[in-house]
Design an enzyme around this catalytic site. Structure first.
Site, PDB file in Angstrom:
ATOM      1  N   ALA A 176       0.793  -0.751  -0.356  1.00  0.00           N
ATOM      2  CA  ALA A 176       0.023   0.256   0.131  1.00  0.00           C
ATOM      3  C   ALA A 176       1.004   1.093   0.101  1.00  0.00           C
ATOM      4  O   ALA A 176       0.513   2.437   0.790  1.00  0.00           O
ATOM      5  CB  ALA A 176      -0.979  -0.322   1.224  1.00  0.00           C
ATOM      6  N   ALA A 177       1.787   0.882  -0.728  1.00  0.00           N
ATOM      7  CA  ALA A 177       3.084   2.411  -0.334  1.00  0.00           C
ATOM      8  C   ALA A 177       3.179   3.065  -1.523  1.00  0.00           C
ATOM      9  O   ALA A 177       3.438   4.685  -2.072  1.00  0.00           O
ATOM     10  CB  ALA A 177       4.067   1.174  -0.473  1.00  0.00           C
ATOM     11  N   ARG A 225      -2.768   9.468  -9.875  1.00  0.00           N
ATOM     12  CA  ARG A 225      -3.787   9.489 -10.747  1.00  0.00           C
ATOM     13  C   ARG A 225      -5.401   9.442  -9.720  1.00  0.00           C
ATOM     14  O   ARG A 225      -6.697  10.007 -10.045  1.00  0.00           O
ATOM     15  CB  ARG A 225      -3.833   8.165 -11.849  1.00  0.00           C
ATOM     16  CG  ARG A 225      -3.335   8.118 -13.211  1.00  0.00           C
ATOM     17  CD  ARG A 225      -2.836   7.016 -13.868  1.00  0.00           C
ATOM     18  NE  ARG A 225      -3.932   6.593 -14.625  1.00  0.00           N
ATOM     19  CZ  ARG A 225      -4.429   5.627 -14.516  1.00  0.00           C
ATOM     20  NH1 ARG A 225      -4.007   4.542 -14.602  1.00  0.00           N
ATOM     21  NH2 ARG A 225      -5.496   5.396 -14.623  1.00  0.00           N
ATOM     22  N   GLN A 274       7.921   1.963   3.457  1.00  0.00           N
ATOM     23  CA  GLN A 274       9.226   1.748   2.464  1.00  0.00           C
ATOM     24  C   GLN A 274       9.277   3.047   1.571  1.00  0.00           C
ATOM     25  O   GLN A 274       8.303   4.040   1.043  1.00  0.00           O
ATOM     26  CB  GLN A 274       8.213   0.793   1.550  1.00  0.00           C
ATOM     27  CG  GLN A 274       8.546   0.296  -0.036  1.00  0.00           C
ATOM     28  CD  GLN A 274       8.670   0.397  -0.736  1.00  0.00           C
ATOM     29  OE1 GLN A 274       7.527   0.168  -1.260  1.00  0.00           O
ATOM     30  NE2 GLN A 274       9.116  -0.121  -2.504  1.00  0.00           N
ATOM     31  N   GLY A 305       9.811  -0.520  -6.142  1.00  0.00           N
ATOM     32  CA  GLY A 305       9.284  -1.664  -6.679  1.00  0.00           C
ATOM     33  C   GLY A 305       9.070  -2.738  -5.804  1.00  0.00           C
ATOM     34  O   GLY A 305       8.567  -2.574  -4.399  1.00  0.00           O
ATOM     35  N   TYR A 359     -40.345  18.724  17.725  1.00  0.00           N
ATOM     36  CA  TYR A 359     -39.130  17.550  17.936  1.00  0.00           C
ATOM     37  C   TYR A 359     -39.623  17.647  19.132  1.00  0.00           C
ATOM     38  O   TYR A 359     -39.547  17.305  20.073  1.00  0.00           O
ATOM     39  CB  TYR A 359     -38.196  18.627  18.413  1.00  0.00           C
ATOM     40  CG  TYR A 359     -36.872  18.402  19.113  1.00  0.00           C
ATOM     41  CD1 TYR A 359     -36.382  17.233  17.991  1.00  0.00           C
ATOM     42  CD2 TYR A 359     -36.877  19.353  19.893  1.00  0.00           C
ATOM     43  CE1 TYR A 359     -34.950  16.977  18.847  1.00  0.00           C
ATOM     44  CE2 TYR A 359     -35.322  18.507  20.737  1.00  0.00           C
ATOM     45  CZ  TYR A 359     -35.071  17.612  20.520  1.00  0.00           C
ATOM     46  OH  TYR A 359     -33.396  16.775  20.783  1.00  0.00           O
ATOM     47  N   ASN A 385     -51.351  11.139  21.413  1.00  0.00           N
ATOM     48  CA  ASN A 385     -50.556  11.901  20.427  1.00  0.00           C
ATOM     49  C   ASN A 385     -50.624  13.492  20.572  1.00  0.00           C
ATOM     50  O   ASN A 385     -50.700  14.217  21.446  1.00  0.00           O
ATOM     51  CB  ASN A 385     -52.525  11.998  19.486  1.00  0.00           C
ATOM     52  CG  ASN A 385     -52.817  12.732  18.470  1.00  0.00           C
ATOM     53  OD1 ASN A 385     -52.129  13.752  18.055  1.00  0.00           O
ATOM     54  ND2 ASN A 385     -53.227  12.550  17.689  1.00  0.00           N
ATOM     55  N   ALA A 397     -49.387  18.974  15.790  1.00  0.00           N
ATOM     56  CA  ALA A 397     -48.572  19.649  15.225  1.00  0.00           C
ATOM     57  C   ALA A 397     -47.813  20.860  15.994  1.00  0.00           C
ATOM     58  O   ALA A 397     -48.289  21.976  16.915  1.00  0.00           O
ATOM     59  CB  ALA A 397     -49.107  19.981  13.907  1.00  0.00           C
TER      60      ALA A 397
HETATM   61  C1  UD1 Z   1       1.628  -5.324 -11.152  1.00  0.00           C
HETATM   62  C2  UD1 Z   1       3.035  -6.902 -11.412  1.00  0.00           C
HETATM   63  C3  UD1 Z   1       2.102  -7.189 -12.503  1.00  0.00           C
HETATM   64  C4  UD1 Z   1       1.018  -7.052 -12.570  1.00  0.00           C
HETATM   65  C5  UD1 Z   1       0.168  -6.068 -11.993  1.00  0.00           C
HETATM   66  C6  UD1 Z   1      -1.732  -6.338 -11.353  1.00  0.00           C
HETATM   67  C7  UD1 Z   1       5.039  -5.719 -10.398  1.00  0.00           C
HETATM   68  C8  UD1 Z   1       6.175  -5.637 -11.405  1.00  0.00           C
HETATM   69  N1  UD1 Z   1       3.757  -6.325 -11.883  1.00  0.00           N
HETATM   70  O1  UD1 Z   1       2.446  -4.305 -11.216  1.00  0.00           O
HETATM   71  O2  UD1 Z   1       2.864  -8.450 -13.053  1.00  0.00           O
HETATM   72  O3  UD1 Z   1       0.221  -7.440 -13.377  1.00  0.00           O
HETATM   73  O4  UD1 Z   1       0.562  -5.549 -11.027  1.00  0.00           O
HETATM   74  O5  UD1 Z   1      -1.864  -5.265 -11.289  1.00  0.00           O
HETATM   75  O6  UD1 Z   1       4.928  -6.338  -9.517  1.00  0.00           O
HETATM   76  N2  UD1 Z   1       3.672  -1.044  -4.186  1.00  0.00           N
HETATM   77  C9  UD1 Z   1       4.288  -0.301  -3.627  1.00  0.00           C
HETATM   78  N3  UD1 Z   1       5.893  -0.642  -3.533  1.00  0.00           N
HETATM   79  C10 UD1 Z   1       6.217  -0.429  -4.792  1.00  0.00           C
HETATM   80  C11 UD1 Z   1       5.793   0.299  -6.267  1.00  0.00           C
HETATM   81  C12 UD1 Z   1       4.715  -0.977  -5.528  1.00  0.00           C
HETATM   82  O7  UD1 Z   1       3.706  -0.672  -2.377  1.00  0.00           O
HETATM   83  O8  UD1 Z   1       7.612   0.082  -4.722  1.00  0.00           O
HETATM   84  C13 UD1 Z   1       2.096  -1.400  -4.407  1.00  0.00           C
HETATM   85  C14 UD1 Z   1       1.154  -0.445  -5.160  1.00  0.00           C
HETATM   86  O9  UD1 Z   1       0.893   0.843  -4.496  1.00  0.00           O
HETATM   87  C15 UD1 Z   1       0.048  -0.977  -5.436  1.00  0.00           C
HETATM   88  C16 UD1 Z   1       0.839  -2.002  -6.139  1.00  0.00           C
HETATM   89  O10 UD1 Z   1       2.244  -2.151  -5.145  1.00  0.00           O
HETATM   90  O11 UD1 Z   1      -1.272  -1.708  -4.247  1.00  0.00           O
HETATM   91  C17 UD1 Z   1       1.392  -3.154  -7.138  1.00  0.00           C
HETATM   92  O12 UD1 Z   1       1.701  -1.661  -7.850  1.00  0.00           O
HETATM   93  P1  UD1 Z   1       1.825  -1.360  -9.306  1.00  0.00           P
HETATM   94  O13 UD1 Z   1       2.516  -0.060  -9.293  1.00  0.00           O
HETATM   95  O14 UD1 Z   1      -0.096  -1.238  -9.593  1.00  0.00           O
HETATM   96  O15 UD1 Z   1       2.399  -2.498 -10.094  1.00  0.00           O
HETATM   97  P2  UD1 Z   1       1.810  -2.644 -11.729  1.00  0.00           P
HETATM   98  O16 UD1 Z   1       3.094  -1.725 -12.490  1.00  0.00           O
HETATM   99  O17 UD1 Z   1       0.980  -2.284 -11.764  1.00  0.00           O
END
Ligand code: UD1
Ligand code: CA
Length: 452
Positions: free
Chosen positions: A7-8, A13, A71, A76, A361, A372, A375
C-alpha cells in the site's frame, strides 16, 4: 500464513492528497476491504507496507493487530515486500495482496493457498481480452516459467492473454532468498516481485496458479474513474444477492449499501436509498424512495416513506415513518407508531400506537401508548447546559404548538391545550393549559397612513 499488503504507491492519478488506499469503496477504505478479507483467512502475522501520505495509513488502522513497514523510497513491488520481511514468520507461507485491489474474495484466495500448500509458489492469474499493462504469464509446456512485465515484453509475449493479478503466495524462507537476489536491470529500473517466479523455477520449486471466480475480483483502483466503476460493480453484486433472496429493489442500479443490510421476506426498497452501518429490515417492511438508513432495525410490516433519514433507531412492527421524517440515535418506536413529516425524534421511546404526525421535536422523552402529539409540539430538553427528560404517560393528548419544558411529566389521560408552555407537571385526566385570555375590542379601527 503471513499476509503482506502492498500500500505504498502514491496513486497519482487519484488527484488527491488522501493516500489511494484510504479512498472509500462502499463507505470503507479500499485497504479495509483487503484487510477484512485477509482476516477471514485466519492469518498469522499481517503487515502493511505503506509509504505515500506519511502516517495517514498506520494511524487509520492503528491497534488493529497489524504491523507496518515503511517503504521509502518506492523501488518496486519486490522492494516493497522486502520491507515486510522482518515481520514475517518463516514457518508459514506468505500471501501478498495489494491494498488497491479491494474485491478479491476469500474463496478465491483460499483456492490459491490450497493450490500452493506450504512449499509451492502460487500465482493468481486471469485471462483478459485486453491484457495491456499487466505482467504476462509465460508458460513452458504448460508450466509457469516466469512473468514478464508489459514494458519488458517482446511482441510475442505481449500477445499472451494470461496475466499476473499481482496476488502471490510463496514459502517464506525461500521468498527471503529470492528477494535478496532481485536486480533492477529492467525497463522500469524497479525491483520486481514478479522476478521471483523465475528464481523459484531455477530452484526446482513448483509454480502453480489459481483463478478468481469473477474478473472484478482482481481489478485495481488507479483513478477516480476506476473507483466509480468498482463501486457500481460492488453495489450491483450486493443488489443481485438481495434480489436472489427475494427482496424487491425497484432499480438495482439506484441502490447503495455502505455496510451490511439484511432483509426478511417480502421487503421492498424503492430507488435512491442508502444503507449505512448495520441495518436489518424485517419481513414485509417497505422503504420509500430517497431514504438514508443507518444502524437501524425496521420492524415487520413497517413503512418508511420517501425522503426519511433514520440513524441509530429501532422502528416497531407496522409503524409508519415519514415522508420527510428524521429519527436520530436512540429513537425507539413501538408497534404502529406514526411519525410524520418534519418530525424529529432523538433518544426517545415512543410506545405502541402513539402518533406525532406533523412538525415536532421529541428529544429525551418517554412517551406511553396511544398518545397524540399535535403539530408543532416541542420538547424543550436543553437549557443551554444540561439535557432534561420529558415523560408523557399513556393516552395523553398534547395540543398543537405546545412547548414541554423539561423536566416535566404529563399524567395518564391528560389533555394539554393548544399553545401551552408547560413548565410544571400536568395531572392525569385533566385539561391543562397556559394561555393568555382571548380578547376582542369592539369599535377598534385599523391605523391609517399618515400624510406628510
Ligand atoms: C504489478 C505487477 C504486474 C501485475 C500488476 C497487477 C510487478 C513488477 N508487476 O504491476 O505483473 O500484472 O501489478 O495489477 O509486481 N507498490 C508498493 N511499492 C512499490 C511499488 C508498488 O507498495 O514500490 C504497491 C502499489 O501501491 C500497488 C501494488 O504495489 O498497490 C502494485 O503496484 P503497481 O505499480 O500498480 O504495479 P504494476 O506496475 O501495475
Ligand atoms: Ca497497478
Amino acid at each position: 500464513m503471513n499476509v503482506v499488503i502492498l500500500a505504498a504507491g502514491m496513486g497519482k492519478r487519484m488527484q488527491s492528497t488522501l493516500p489511494k488506499v484510504l479512498h472509500p469503496l462502499a463507505g470503507k477504505p479500499l485497504l479495509a476491504h483487503v484487510l477484512d478479507t485477509a482476516k477471514t483467512l485466519a492469518p498469522g502475522p499481517l503487515c502493511i507496507v505503506y509509504g505515500h501520505g506519511g502516517d495517514a495509513v498506520p494511524s487509520r488502522f492503528a491497534g488493529d493487530m497489524l504491523s507496518f513497514a515503511r517503504q521509502e523510497p518506492q523501488l518496486g513491488t519486490g522492494h516493497a515486500v522486502a520491507q515486510a520481511l522482518p515481520h514475517l514468520d518463516d514457518n508459514m507461507p506468505t500471501l501478498v495482496l495489494y491494498g488497491d485491489v479491494p474485491l478479491t474474495s476469500a474463496a478465491t484466495l483460499q483456492r490459491l493457498l490450497n493450490a500452493a500448500g506450504s512449499d509451492k509458489l502460487g500465482v493468481l492469474t486471469v485471462m483478459l481480452d485486453d491484457p495491456t499493462g499487466y505482467g504476462r504469464i509465460v508458460r513452458d509446456q504448460g508450466k509457469i516459467a516466469r512473468i514478464v512485465e508489459q514494458k519488458d515484453a517482446s511482441e510475442a509475449e505481449r500477445a499472451i492473454r494470461e496475466v499476473n493479478t499481482g496476488i502471490i503466495v510463496a514459502p517464506t524462507a525461500k521468498l527471503r532468498k529470492w528477494l535478496a537476489a532481485l536486480s533492477n536491470h529492467n525497463a522500469q529500473g524497479e525491483y520486481y516481485l514478479t522476478d521471483i517466479i523465475a528464481s523459484a523455477v531455477a530452484d526446482g520449486v513448483e509454480v502453480v496458479s489459481a483463478q478468481p471466480d469473477d474478473a472484478v475480483e482482481i481489478m485495481g483502483v488507479n483513478s477516480k474513474v476506476q473507483l466509480a466503476e468498482l463501486e457500481r460493480a460492488y453495489q450491483r453484486s450486493i443488489a443481485d444477492t438481495l434480489l436472489e433472496q427475494g427482496v424487491t429493489l425497484l432499480d438495482p442500479s439506484r441502490f447503495d449499501v455502505r455496510g451490511t443490510l439484511t432483509c426478511g421476506r417480502d421487503v421492498s426498497i424503492d430507488v435512491n436509498c442508502i444503507f449505512e452501518g448495520k441495518v436489518d429490515i424485517e419481513d414485509g417492511a417497505t422503504i420509500g424512495a430517497n431514504c438514508i438508513i443507518k444502524d437501524a432495525r425496521i420492524g415487520k410490516g413497517a413503512q418508511i416513506k420517501p425522503f426519511s433519514h433514520v440513524d441509530g433507531a429501532i422502528v416497531g412492527a407496522s409503524a409508519q415513518v415519514g415522508p420527510y421524517a428524521r429519527l436520530r440515535p436512540g429513537a425507539e418506536l413501538g408497534e404502529e407508531v406514526h411519525i410524520g413529516n418534519f418530525v424529529e425524534v432523538k433518544k426517545s421511546r415512543i410506545a405502541a400506537r402513539s402518533k406525532a404526525n406533523h412538525l415536532a421535536y421529541i428529544g429525551d422523552a418517554t412517551i406511553g401508548s396511544g398518545v397524540n402529539v399535535g403539530a408543532g409540539v416541542i420538547t424543550c430538553n436543553y437549557d443551554g447546559v444540561n439535557k432534561f427528560e420529558t415523560i408523557i404517560e399513556d393516552d395523553v393528548f398534547v395540543g398543537s404548538d405546545s412547548q414541554l419544558v423539561a423536566p416535566v411529566r404529563i399524567g395518564k389521560g391528560a389533555t394539554i391545550g393548544a399553545g401551552t408552555t408547560l413548565t410544571k407537571d400536568a395531572p392525569a385526566d385533566q385539561l391543562t393549559l397556559s394561555r393568555a385570555k382571548q380578547l376582542s375590542l369592539p369599535g377598534w379601527t385599523r391605523p391609517v397612513k399618515i400624510k406628510k
